[in-house]
Write a protein that holds these residues in place. Structure first.
Motif, mmCIF file in Angstrom:
data_model
loop_
_atom_site.group_PDB
_atom_site.id
_atom_site.type_symbol
_atom_site.label_atom_id
_atom_site.label_comp_id
_atom_site.label_asym_id
_atom_site.label_seq_id
_atom_site.Cartn_x
_atom_site.Cartn_y
_atom_site.Cartn_z
ATOM 1 N N ARG A 32 82.923 44.701 100.087
ATOM 2 C CA ARG A 32 83.306 43.350 99.700
ATOM 3 C C ARG A 32 83.761 42.597 100.947
ATOM 4 N NH1 ARG A 32 86.558 43.786 94.802
ATOM 5 N NH2 ARG A 32 87.986 44.925 96.155
ATOM 6 N N ALA A 33 83.271 41.388 101.112
ATOM 7 C CA ALA A 33 83.708 40.564 102.233
ATOM 8 C C ALA A 33 85.175 40.185 102.041
ATOM 9 C CB ALA A 33 82.845 39.314 102.330
ATOM 10 N N PRO A 34 85.922 40.036 103.123
ATOM 11 C CA PRO A 34 87.332 39.655 103.001
ATOM 12 C C PRO A 34 87.500 38.377 102.182
ATOM 13 C CG PRO A 34 86.843 40.319 105.252
ATOM 14 C CD PRO A 34 85.532 40.259 104.532
ATOM 15 N N ASP A 35 88.434 38.444 101.226
ATOM 16 C CA ASP A 35 88.776 37.303 100.361
ATOM 17 C C ASP A 35 87.671 36.928 99.378
ATOM 18 O OD1 ASP A 35 91.271 37.020 101.695
ATOM 19 O OD2 ASP A 35 90.290 35.853 103.288
ATOM 20 N N ALA A 36 86.618 37.752 99.277
ATOM 21 C CA ALA A 36 85.534 37.460 98.334
ATOM 22 C C ALA A 36 85.885 37.987 96.940
ATOM 23 C CB ALA A 36 84.231 38.078 98.807
ATOM 24 N N ASP A 37 85.217 37.421 95.923
ATOM 25 C CA ASP A 37 85.453 37.820 94.537
ATOM 26 C C ASP A 37 84.482 38.899 94.067
ATOM 27 O OD1 ASP A 37 87.516 35.950 94.233
ATOM 28 O OD2 ASP A 37 86.086 34.363 93.703
ATOM 29 N N ARG A 38 83.302 38.999 94.712
ATOM 30 C CA ARG A 38 82.268 39.920 94.239
ATOM 31 C C ARG A 38 82.124 41.087 95.201
ATOM 32 N NH1 ARG A 38 76.892 37.926 91.902
ATOM 33 N NH2 ARG A 38 77.528 39.312 90.202
ATOM 34 N N SER A 39 81.751 42.238 94.654
ATOM 35 C CA SER A 39 81.573 43.444 95.462
ATOM 36 C C SER A 39 80.228 44.079 95.174
ATOM 37 C CB SER A 39 82.696 44.451 95.164
ATOM 38 O OG SER A 39 82.583 44.954 93.844
ATOM 39 N N VAL A 40 79.870 45.020 96.031
ATOM 40 C CA VAL A 40 78.700 45.878 95.842
ATOM 41 C C VAL A 40 79.204 47.313 95.899
ATOM 42 C CG1 VAL A 40 76.523 46.672 96.850
ATOM 43 C CG2 VAL A 40 77.078 44.221 96.825
ATOM 44 N N VAL A 41 78.775 48.145 94.961
ATOM 45 C CA VAL A 41 79.204 49.539 94.897
ATOM 46 C C VAL A 41 78.040 50.439 95.311
ATOM 47 C CG1 VAL A 41 79.952 51.422 93.377
ATOM 48 C CG2 VAL A 41 80.992 49.150 93.180
ATOM 49 N N VAL A 42 78.293 51.313 96.269
ATOM 50 C CA VAL A 42 77.278 52.245 96.757
ATOM 51 C C VAL A 42 77.643 53.654 96.294
ATOM 52 C CG1 VAL A 42 76.172 53.234 98.797
ATOM 53 C CG2 VAL A 42 76.793 50.807 98.766
ATOM 54 N N ASP A 43 76.712 54.287 95.584
ATOM 55 C CA ASP A 43 76.853 55.667 95.106
ATOM 56 C C ASP A 43 78.081 55.839 94.216
ATOM 57 O OD1 ASP A 43 74.582 56.277 96.518
ATOM 58 O OD2 ASP A 43 75.582 57.433 98.075
ATOM 59 N N PRO A 44 77.989 55.416 92.941
ATOM 60 C CA PRO A 44 79.122 55.610 92.027
ATOM 61 C C PRO A 44 79.563 57.063 91.899
ATOM 62 C CG PRO A 44 77.529 54.105 91.074
ATOM 63 C CD PRO A 44 76.892 54.669 92.316
ATOM 64 N N GLY A 45 78.647 57.993 92.156
ATOM 65 C CA GLY A 45 79.030 59.397 92.161
ATOM 66 C C GLY A 45 78.688 60.118 90.878
ATOM 67 N N PRO A 46 79.332 61.266 90.640
ATOM 68 C CA PRO A 46 79.039 62.061 89.444
ATOM 69 C C PRO A 46 79.597 61.397 88.195
ATOM 70 C CG PRO A 46 80.892 62.997 90.629
ATOM 71 C CD PRO A 46 80.365 61.879 91.489
ATOM 72 N N LEU A 47 79.201 61.907 87.049
ATOM 73 C CA LEU A 47 79.651 61.354 85.772
ATOM 74 C C LEU A 47 81.042 61.900 85.447
ATOM 75 C CD1 LEU A 47 78.938 59.474 83.486
ATOM 76 C CD2 LEU A 47 77.757 61.360 82.338
ATOM 77 N N LEU A 48 82.019 61.402 86.177
ATOM 78 C CA LEU A 48 83.430 61.716 85.978
ATOM 79 C C LEU A 48 84.110 60.404 85.620
ATOM 80 C CD1 LEU A 48 84.028 64.022 89.093
ATOM 81 C CD2 LEU A 48 83.641 64.745 86.729
ATOM 82 N N GLU A 49 84.485 60.228 84.357
ATOM 83 C CA GLU A 49 84.925 58.919 83.886
ATOM 84 C C GLU A 49 86.189 58.442 84.589
ATOM 85 O OE1 GLU A 49 84.920 58.145 79.741
ATOM 86 O OE2 GLU A 49 82.952 59.072 79.400
ATOM 87 N N GLU A 50 87.098 59.345 84.926
ATOM 88 C CA GLU A 50 88.309 58.920 85.622
ATOM 89 C C GLU A 50 87.961 58.303 86.979
ATOM 90 O OE1 GLU A 50 92.627 60.689 87.162
ATOM 91 O OE2 GLU A 50 91.154 62.035 86.243
ATOM 92 N N HIS A 51 87.030 58.940 87.671
ATOM 93 C CA HIS A 51 86.589 58.413 88.970
ATOM 94 C C HIS A 51 85.887 57.071 88.800
ATOM 95 C CE1 HIS A 51 84.692 58.149 92.908
ATOM 96 N NE2 HIS A 51 83.521 58.061 92.312
ATOM 97 N N LEU A 52 84.956 57.006 87.883
ATOM 98 C CA LEU A 52 84.182 55.783 87.691
ATOM 99 C C LEU A 52 85.068 54.626 87.250
ATOM 100 C CD1 LEU A 52 81.109 57.417 85.932
ATOM 101 C CD2 LEU A 52 81.164 56.502 88.255
ATOM 102 N N GLN A 53 86.052 54.912 86.410
ATOM 103 C CA GLN A 53 86.969 53.860 85.980
ATOM 104 C C GLN A 53 87.823 53.372 87.143
ATOM 105 O OE1 GLN A 53 87.018 52.438 82.772
ATOM 106 N NE2 GLN A 53 88.174 50.914 83.956
#
Length: 258
Positions: A32-53
């Protein structure tokens, strides 16, 4: 789950999936650019809901999910995450794209922009044939997935990976790091941040060529099967990793026989 702000543009959330092949766990990157509202997520990872949340809470408004490659420890949670973030998924492999159209692929020359952020796509096949890296020119950071790890070396294993393309990709990354692009650091899929990209990429290349020389010598000595080559060459590797080493040797033999 801890969110670590690594650079002004990149934060890391570490998945709780440590192991011999994943090191401390999978690094999910929130860009995310500094002070920006939107982000991009790279590699959410395994299906671990605590991590993903935790990633979802930290990422806020997500423009898109990007995948460096198809391995489950990077991609398994992508659909769950994208569904809740109400965003798409872009990947080389069509199986992970949301929507599943061609526009959600990743290819040479593609540029992703969101909230003042610029991400350039560098195809780097080898660890897997769908592997890509992501370059953040504003930040001097190159996200490498499993092509380059923060500690140790990456596995190039038959049948997912191929050594010839991997060596070409390492050469490309080293040249890129030495170009006017001014790469300050590598942000890997596992392990710590790399602050000396050229030195690490040179080590990776040297290590691969040393292994190939060792495999050639093992074959010349009569060790002709992958298992025999591993037992002869990989004496410095914990035996628990020998099955992965055997798959790596298969890739090396394919390369040498090619």
């Amino acid at each position: 789950m801890t969110v670590e702000q690594v650079t002004p543009y990149a934060a890391r959330v570490l998945a709780a999936n440590p192991g011999p092949m994943t090191l401390d766990g999978t690094n999910t990157w929130i860009l995310r650019a500094p002070d920006a509202d939107r982000s991009v997520v790279v590699d959410p990872g395994p299906l671990l809901e605590e991590h993903l949340q935790a990633v979802l809470d930290a990422a806020g408004d997500v423009a898109v999910v990007l995948l460096t490659h198809k391995h489950p420890d990077h991609s398994e949670g992508a659909a769950w995450f994208a569904n809740r973030a109400n965003c798409g998924v872009r990947s080389v492999d069509p199986a992970f794209r949301i929507p599943t159209d061609h526009a959600h692929g990743l290819a040479e020359g593609d540029v992703i922009t969101a909230g003042g952020l610029r991400i350039e796509v560098l195809p780097t096949p080898g660890h897997t044939l769908d592997s890509v890296c992501f370059w953040l020119p504003q930040d001097g950071s190159l996200l490498t997935g499993d092509t380059v790890l923060g500690r140790g070396t990456s596995v190039v294993a038959h049948p997912d990976g191929a050594l010839g393309p991997y060596l070409d990709s390492l050469e490309r990354l080293r040249a890129f790091a030495n170009s006017p692009a001014d790469v300050d650091r590598l942000l890997p899929g596992h392990g710590p941040v790399i602050d000396d990209p050229t030195a690490v990429l040179t080590y990776y290349l040297d290590h691969r060529h040393e292994r190939l020389d060792q495999v050639r010598a093992a074959i010349a000595a009569g060790h002709t099967t992958p298992a025999a080559v591993v037992e002869h060459v990989y004496t410095d590797v914990d035996r628990s990793l020998w099955p992965a080493a055997e798959r790596s040797v298969r890739a090396q033999l394919d390369y040498l026989n090619g």
